[in-house]
Design an enzyme around this catalytic site. Sequence first.
Site, PDB file in Angstrom:
ATOM      1  NE  ARG A 133      -2.704   0.014   3.526  1.00 11.69           N
ATOM      2  CZ  ARG A 133      -3.624   0.474   4.360  1.00 11.69           C
ATOM      3  NH1 ARG A 133      -4.909   0.330   4.078  1.00 11.69           N
ATOM      4  NH2 ARG A 133      -3.282   1.073   5.471  1.00 11.69           N
ATOM      5  CB  THR A 187      -2.925   6.957  -2.367  1.00  9.36           C
ATOM      6  OG1 THR A 187      -2.112   5.796  -2.653  1.00  9.36           O
ATOM      7  CG2 THR A 187      -2.264   8.185  -2.949  1.00  9.36           C
ATOM      8  CG  ASP A 242       2.358  -2.153   9.200  1.00 10.98           C
ATOM      9  OD1 ASP A 242       2.633  -3.354   8.978  1.00 10.98           O
ATOM     10  OD2 ASP A 242       2.425  -1.279   8.321  1.00 10.98           O
ATOM     11  CG  ASP A 302       5.988  -2.123  10.159  1.00 14.12           C
ATOM     12  OD1 ASP A 302       6.658  -2.609   9.228  1.00 14.12           O
ATOM     13  OD2 ASP A 302       5.613  -0.940  10.181  1.00 14.12           O
TER      14      ASP A 302
HETATM   15  C1  PRP Z   1      -1.092  -4.574   4.612  1.00 10.77           C
HETATM   16  C2  PRP Z   1      -1.818  -5.889   4.839  1.00 10.77           C
HETATM   17  C3  PRP Z   1      -2.642  -6.029   3.585  1.00 10.77           C
HETATM   18  C4  PRP Z   1      -2.972  -4.601   3.233  1.00 10.77           C
HETATM   19  C5  PRP Z   1      -4.395  -4.334   3.557  1.00 10.77           C
HETATM   20  O1  PRP Z   1       0.014  -4.762   3.798  1.00 10.77           O
HETATM   21  O2  PRP Z   1      -0.982  -6.968   5.080  1.00 10.77           O
HETATM   22  O3  PRP Z   1      -1.944  -6.674   2.533  1.00 10.77           O
HETATM   23  O4  PRP Z   1      -2.105  -3.766   4.004  1.00 10.77           O
HETATM   24  O5  PRP Z   1      -4.767  -3.067   3.192  1.00 10.77           O
HETATM   25  P1  PRP Z   1      -5.881  -2.761   2.090  1.00 10.77           P
HETATM   26  O6  PRP Z   1      -7.023  -3.670   2.371  1.00 10.77           O
HETATM   27  O7  PRP Z   1      -6.213  -1.322   2.338  1.00 10.77           O
HETATM   28  O8  PRP Z   1      -5.294  -2.985   0.730  1.00 10.77           O
HETATM   29  P2  PRP Z   1       1.072  -3.604   3.489  1.00 10.77           P
HETATM   30  O9  PRP Z   1       0.713  -2.916   2.194  1.00 10.77           O
HETATM   31  O10 PRP Z   1       1.227  -2.730   4.681  1.00 10.77           O
HETATM   32  O11 PRP Z   1       2.383  -4.399   3.168  1.00 10.77           O
HETATM   33  P3  PRP Z   1       3.250  -5.390   4.106  1.00 10.77           P
HETATM   34  O12 PRP Z   1       2.436  -6.627   4.346  1.00 10.77           O
HETATM   35  O13 PRP Z   1       4.450  -5.648   3.241  1.00 10.77           O
HETATM   36  O14 PRP Z   1       3.605  -4.677   5.379  1.00 10.77           O
HETATM   37  N1  URA Z   2      -2.534  -2.964   7.115  1.00 12.62           N
HETATM   38  C1  URA Z   2      -2.205  -3.225   8.392  1.00 12.62           C
HETATM   39  O1  URA Z   2      -1.197  -3.922   8.648  1.00 12.62           O
HETATM   40  N2  URA Z   2      -2.964  -2.729   9.376  1.00 12.62           N
HETATM   41  C2  URA Z   2      -4.074  -1.982   9.138  1.00 12.62           C
HETATM   42  O2  URA Z   2      -4.752  -1.557  10.092  1.00 12.62           O
HETATM   43  C3  URA Z   2      -4.401  -1.707   7.799  1.00 12.62           C
HETATM   44  C4  URA Z   2      -3.622  -2.210   6.799  1.00 12.62           C
END
Ligand code: PRP
Ligand code: URA
Length: 206
Positions: free
Chosen positions: A102, A106, A198, A201
């Site tokens: 993400r 945005t 997150d 993280d």
């Molecule tokens: C997080 C999570 C999902 C996404 C959800 O990933 O693991 O994949 O956000 O958000 P959405 O429904 O609004 O698309 P992130 O993009 O933070 O990446 P990561 O898993 O690499 O930390």
């Molecule tokens: N991705 C995350 O890891 N946490 C949230 O709350 C939303 C998106």
Amino acid sequence: MTKDLSEHPLVQHYLTILRDHRTQASEFRRCCRGITGVIMVEAARSLQLDPVEVTTPLEVTQGARLCPGVVFVPILRAGLGMLDPAMNVIPNSSVGYIGLERDEVTAEASCYYAKMPDLSDSTQVFVLDPMLATGGSAAQCVEQIKAHGAKRVSMVCIIAAPEGVATFQEEHPDVPVVAGKIDRQLNDKKYILPGLGDFGDRLFNT
Ligand code: PRP
Ligand code: URA
């Protein structure tokens, strides 16, 4: 169709530890494994069976075996935490990967990696992503999976936001969402409330 498993005592127990801001990575990983096992057992209700005969020490009786062709697709990164416990529930499975990230401003997801095994209309695909927030990542992932030929897809999450589930299901009404808990709402940064922060993280200690 959406399933919210938050009545389950094990889901409540693991989710409480995952939500707690004091929980460290090792405990977070342990609870991610625990809750995924419970959610996956429920998601597995969509699996198809082949009838087989089985011979017990006493007689022959009717049994059933899982049809082959189960594929897990974890969404990188955070979905990786769900892969091992999901494969423990259904060991005879294949794995595809999709990397989606993400944008911090945005909240729109963009794809940086995809590797799918062969998929057909009889394959049962389980997409693994602990957080369904806006639903954008889940929707993009399922779109790619369908483009590869799969017709039977389920979305397996730990926490989902109601807005995200609604958006996702408008785009993919044929894909059930099985979640540990449908939380209250998104905040203005598109994080889930109360949520757990997150997930990636916290899982990878970054
Ligand atoms: C997080 C999570 C999902 C996404 C959800 O990933 O693991 O994949 O956000 O958000 P959405 O429904 O609004 O698309 P992130 O993009 O933070 O990446 P990561 O898993 O690499 O930390
Ligand atoms: N991705 C995350 O890891 N946490 C949230 O709350 C939303 C998106």
